[in-house]
Scaffold this motif. Structure first.
Motif, short mmCIF file in Angstrom:
data_model
loop_
_atom_site.label_atom_id
_atom_site.label_comp_id
_atom_site.label_asym_id
_atom_site.label_seq_id
_atom_site.Cartn_x
_atom_site.Cartn_y
_atom_site.Cartn_z
N ALA A 174 -40.34 -28.49 -26.54
CA ALA A 174 -39.34 -29.43 -27.07
C ALA A 174 -37.94 -28.96 -26.71
O ALA A 174 -37.09 -29.76 -26.30
CB ALA A 174 -39.50 -29.54 -28.59
N GLY A 175 -37.70 -27.65 -26.84
CA GLY A 175 -36.38 -27.09 -26.52
C GLY A 175 -36.03 -27.31 -25.06
O GLY A 175 -34.90 -27.68 -24.72
N LEU A 176 -37.02 -27.11 -24.17
CA LEU A 176 -36.78 -27.34 -22.74
C LEU A 176 -36.37 -28.78 -22.50
O LEU A 176 -35.39 -29.05 -21.79
CB LEU A 176 -38.05 -27.04 -21.95
CG LEU A 176 -38.38 -25.59 -21.62
CD1 LEU A 176 -39.69 -25.53 -20.85
CD2 LEU A 176 -37.26 -24.98 -20.80
N ALA A 191 -45.47 -22.21 -31.20
CA ALA A 191 -44.32 -21.65 -30.52
C ALA A 191 -44.15 -22.30 -29.15
O ALA A 191 -43.04 -22.60 -28.71
CB ALA A 191 -44.48 -20.14 -30.36
N LYS A 192 -45.29 -22.55 -28.48
CA LYS A 192 -45.19 -23.17 -27.16
C LYS A 192 -44.73 -24.62 -27.25
O LYS A 192 -43.98 -25.09 -26.40
CB LYS A 192 -46.54 -23.07 -26.44
CG LYS A 192 -46.79 -21.66 -25.96
CD LYS A 192 -48.06 -21.54 -25.18
CE LYS A 192 -48.17 -20.12 -24.64
NZ LYS A 192 -49.45 -19.87 -23.98
N ALA A 225 -42.76 -25.74 -29.54
CA ALA A 225 -41.33 -25.68 -29.84
C ALA A 225 -40.53 -25.36 -28.58
O ALA A 225 -39.47 -25.94 -28.32
CB ALA A 225 -41.06 -24.63 -30.92
N LEU A 226 -41.08 -24.43 -27.76
CA LEU A 226 -40.40 -24.11 -26.51
C LEU A 226 -40.32 -25.35 -25.63
O LEU A 226 -39.28 -25.64 -25.02
CB LEU A 226 -41.17 -23.00 -25.78
CG LEU A 226 -40.66 -22.66 -24.39
CD1 LEU A 226 -39.29 -22.00 -24.46
CD2 LEU A 226 -41.63 -21.74 -23.66
#
Lengths: 143, 511
Positions: free
Chosen positions: B175-177, B169-170, B172-173
């Motif tokens: 990458a999203g940032l 999850a981190k 993915a976060l």
């Protein structure tokens, strides 16, 4: 707790990001997808991963005590001041001050730290400006 | 034979006086950067990019300089691992396990020399692997359309999150940032500003060099500030005697099969997108331990435990260049930074690089062979020179690192606004590292975000808005399937790789 805060902030950020994405003005020429879709997909990704972090946090990281946090904050302030001082005070002076401060806070005794700061500043000036010809910030004294 | 001819041309490019000099400087600086705890390949290369850029070096020499630094750092990381029990960079973490016990037994010199030879073997054969594998991958990549590229980028993020981090999850976060930051600025296809809040400075977007130097280099300064006065930040090498600087032949014979296995495993780990050198050395060490550790000597100063991770991480460094050059998708943190430099020089890596700029590719590869030999020479007879550099305390080193970061960014733009943004990224990088959020996906997102979006929209334009076009070819479906399993399997499989790694890398430099 830290991870729950991170997840919560991430969710807020995702909502803000998607909201801002819907406000993007479309121009009269556009491709089928347009400039909004991809940012919205990213916003959803950030939102989902933040939710996962919020619901299933890791163990707590070791945060430094308050005094250290304050010190990190002060260093950030010095760096910002440095960025503003560069164009007005010139490279050598502002760098010497900033580098001395950093060296002092990392544990060098004050006098040695001041010397280290000057050496670092002049060293960078000589190597990067005089030898390699990089343009550095000019102050009122030309260096 | 085309490949060998191209390589021969590469040597004629690399063998100029300037390029040899740059390779030498790069190898020397790289070894120092690798050896100093707190400076690793990715932040070392990150600091040097703006400098190489502002000095106006053309693409080939700049790339030679920086990849020499990259290879050099992979060599250098072992020095402090062996002498101080502090990994000089993250990939050298596994070397501490047997390297430091060897040094305590009075065999520091042998350990350094043996690991130097293992590094050479790993890097040398991995460079050959690069020579032969990259052109094959280019042939595959020429079949890629926009939909396949979009899937490939997704694959890189997915494996980065799945294999290389502890919490998906981190990753993915992160990458999203990164992708979100890339969206800031004027949209390349329709010309409308996005997320710029009327701030003129943001119309051009966030310069990825500013983001990289802030995230990697400045955050390191904050980490040191936080750990001031603890043993984590300092080490003492003065008590250790180097001893003889040549391993006995019997030791070389004993470790030869180990080096061979480490090289192969490391190279494969490097080629996989998102895995990188740390995973290479980790896999090489653990497989070797399972295979040959019959008397439980691993961890007590077994030479094979030094040779395996060093061959592994250097081979992975070469392997990671394969997807970076052939596909434009980096396999590790440092190759992401190298990709940033190519983009800054207006060169787009990928299959076209091999046809449009063969001089860059083959000159670089030839320079890697040359650099490798220079590194072997530097790292065995001259290793005591680097040992002395290790004695520079971080309280003098880190201010210099911070100031050079500022010089580099200011040199590009001369803008105070960019320096502010860099400080902001430094703080962000420090917080994310504290929270165990990996930084490499952030960088990858900032670098690849616009290309990823452009490919998606191009695929949609071709299909006139039909979303099923993204999964219409077998190649694209295969890539999506890989991405899916690369991300999901490690969640189910109990985080087989990373959970066994010591919890040190959140605050260590990513490779």
């Amino acid at each position: 707790m830290s991870d729950r805060i991170l997840g919560g902030l991430g969710l807020l950020l995702a909502v803000f990001f998607i909201w801002q994405a819907t406000l993007i003005k479309e121009s009269f020429i556009s491709d089928p997808v347009g400039p909004k879709t991809f940012p919205i997909i990213i916003g959803v990704l950030v939102g989902l991963s933040s939710l996962a972090i919020f619901l299933k946090p890791d163990e707590e990281p070791e945060w430094p005590e308050f005094a250290r946090l304050f010190e990190v904050g002060l260093t950030i302030a010095v760096m910002i001041a440095y960025a503003y001082a560069l164009p007005t005070a010139g490279f050598v002076v502002s760098t010497a001050v900033a580098a001395s401060y950093l060296s002092w806070r990392l544990g060098t005794p004050p006098v040695k730290a001041a010397i280290a700061g000057i050496v670092i500043s002049v060293g960078i000036y000589v190597v990067f400006h005089l030898i390699l010809g990089l343009s550095l910030a000019r102050g009122p004294w030309g260096f | 034979m085309d490949t060998l001819n191209a390589l021969a041309d590469g040597f004629s490019i690399a063998l100029t006086f300037q390029n040899l000099g740059l390779a030498l400087i790069g190898c020397f600086l790289g070894t120092i950067i690798g050896a100093l705890p707190g400076l690793g390949p990715s932040n070392g290369v990150a600091i040097l990019i703006p400098l190489a850029f502002t000095l106006g070096l053309p693409a080939t020499p700049a790339l030679i300089l920086l990849t020499s630094v990259y290879y050099g750092a992979m060599y250098g990381g072992r020095i402090s691992s062996i002498l101080l029990n502090i990994p000089g960079d993250e990939p050298a973490l596994m070397t501490t396990l047997d390297g430091y016990p060897m040094a305590k037994k009075g065999m520091a010199g042998e350990a350094l020399a043996l690991s130097g030879i293992a590094s050479f073997v790993g890097a040398f054969f991995a460079t050959w692997g690069l020579v032969f594998l990259a052109p094959q991958l280019v042939k595959v990549a020429l079949l890629f359309g926009p939909a396949e590229y979009f899937a490939l980028f997704a694959l890189a993020f997915a494996t980065l999150g799945g294999i290389a981090s502890r919490n998906q999850a981190k990753a993915a976060l992160a990458a999203g940032l990164g992708l979100g930051i890339a969206m800031i600025g004027v949209d390349g296809q329709t010309g409308v500003p996005r997320f710029s809040f009327g701030e003129v400075h943001l119309y051009d977007g966030i310069d990825f060099l500013v983001a990289i130097v802030g995230l990697f280099a400045l955050s390191e300064v904050f980490i040191f500030l936080e750990h001031r006065g603890t043993t984590k930040a300092t080490g003492d090498a003065s008590g250790i005697k180097l001893g003889r600087l040549m391993p006995p032949m019997s030791m070389l014979k004993q470790t030869a099969p180990t080096m061979a296995r480490g090289t192969v495993l490391g190279f494969i780990a490097g080629v996989l997108p998102g895995a990188g050198a740390s995973l290479g050395s980790f896999i090489a060490y653990s497989v070797e331990k399972r295979l040959v550790d019959k008397h439980n000597t691993f961890g007590t100063g077994d030479p094979r435990g030094v040779a395996a991770p060093e061959a592994g991480n250097n081979a992975a460094a070469g392997g990671a260049l394969v997807p970076m050059l052939a596909l434009g998708v980096p396999g590790s943190g440092t190759t992401a930074v190298l990709l940033a430099m190519l983009l800054a020089l207006n060169i787009t890596p990928g299959p076209l690089l091999f046809t449009n700029n063969p001089d860059v590719v083959w000159g670089l590869i030839a320079a890697l062979f040359i650099g490798n030999i220079m590194l072997l020479v530097m790292n065995i007879p001259m290793v005591s020179l680097f040992v002395r550099v290790l004695l520079v305390p971080p309280r003098y080193l880190m201010p210099a690192v911070a100031m050079i970061s500022f010089v580099g960014i200011y040199g590009i733009s001369g803008s105070t606004f960019d320096l502010m943004v860099m400080v902001g990224f430094g703080v962000l990088g420090w917080l994310l590292r504290k929270l165990d959020v990996p930084l490499v996906p952030v960088i990858l997102g900032v670098l690849l975000g616009n290309q990823m979006e452009a490919n998606m929209r191009r695929a949609m334009t071709i299909s006139d808005g039909d979303w099923s076009a993204l999964v219409s070819s077998p190649l694209a479906i295969g890539l999506w399937a890989f991405a899916f399993f690369g991300f999901i399997l490690p969640i189910i499989g109990g985080r087989f790789f990373r959970s066994k790694l010591p919890r040190a890398d959140s605050e260590a430099d990513p490779d």
